[in-house]
Motif scaffolding. Structure first.
Motif: not given
Length: 74
Positions: A66-74
């Motif tokens: 998230l900090g690197a701007g990568i979309p992430f789905k939990a």
């Protein structure tokens, strides 16, 4: 090459400070030699008993993404 015992002890003590192990209320927190892309050291919490062990970075990898701007789905 002959490494002097004092030098070996110095290196060992300094490595111990990097790869620390701390007790937590429900397990053990271990700092590994692995690094996130941000150069932060990966820490994992290990919990369990005789039959089952769970190791978790407590969401560290998700936070890095998230900090690197990568979309992430939990």
């Amino acid at each position: 090459m002959n490494i002097q015992p004092d030098l070996a002890n110095l290196i060992g003590r300094n490595l111990d400070s990097i790869a620390s192990i701390m007790r937590t209320s429900d397990g053990v927190r271990v700092t590994t030699h692995c690094m996130y892309p941000s150069n932060g050291l990966v820490q994992v919490t290990v919990r369990g008993g005789a039959e089952t062990i769970v190791a978790s970075d407590e969401g560290g990898a998700a936070g890095e993404a998230l900090g690197a701007g990568i979309p992430f789905k939990a």
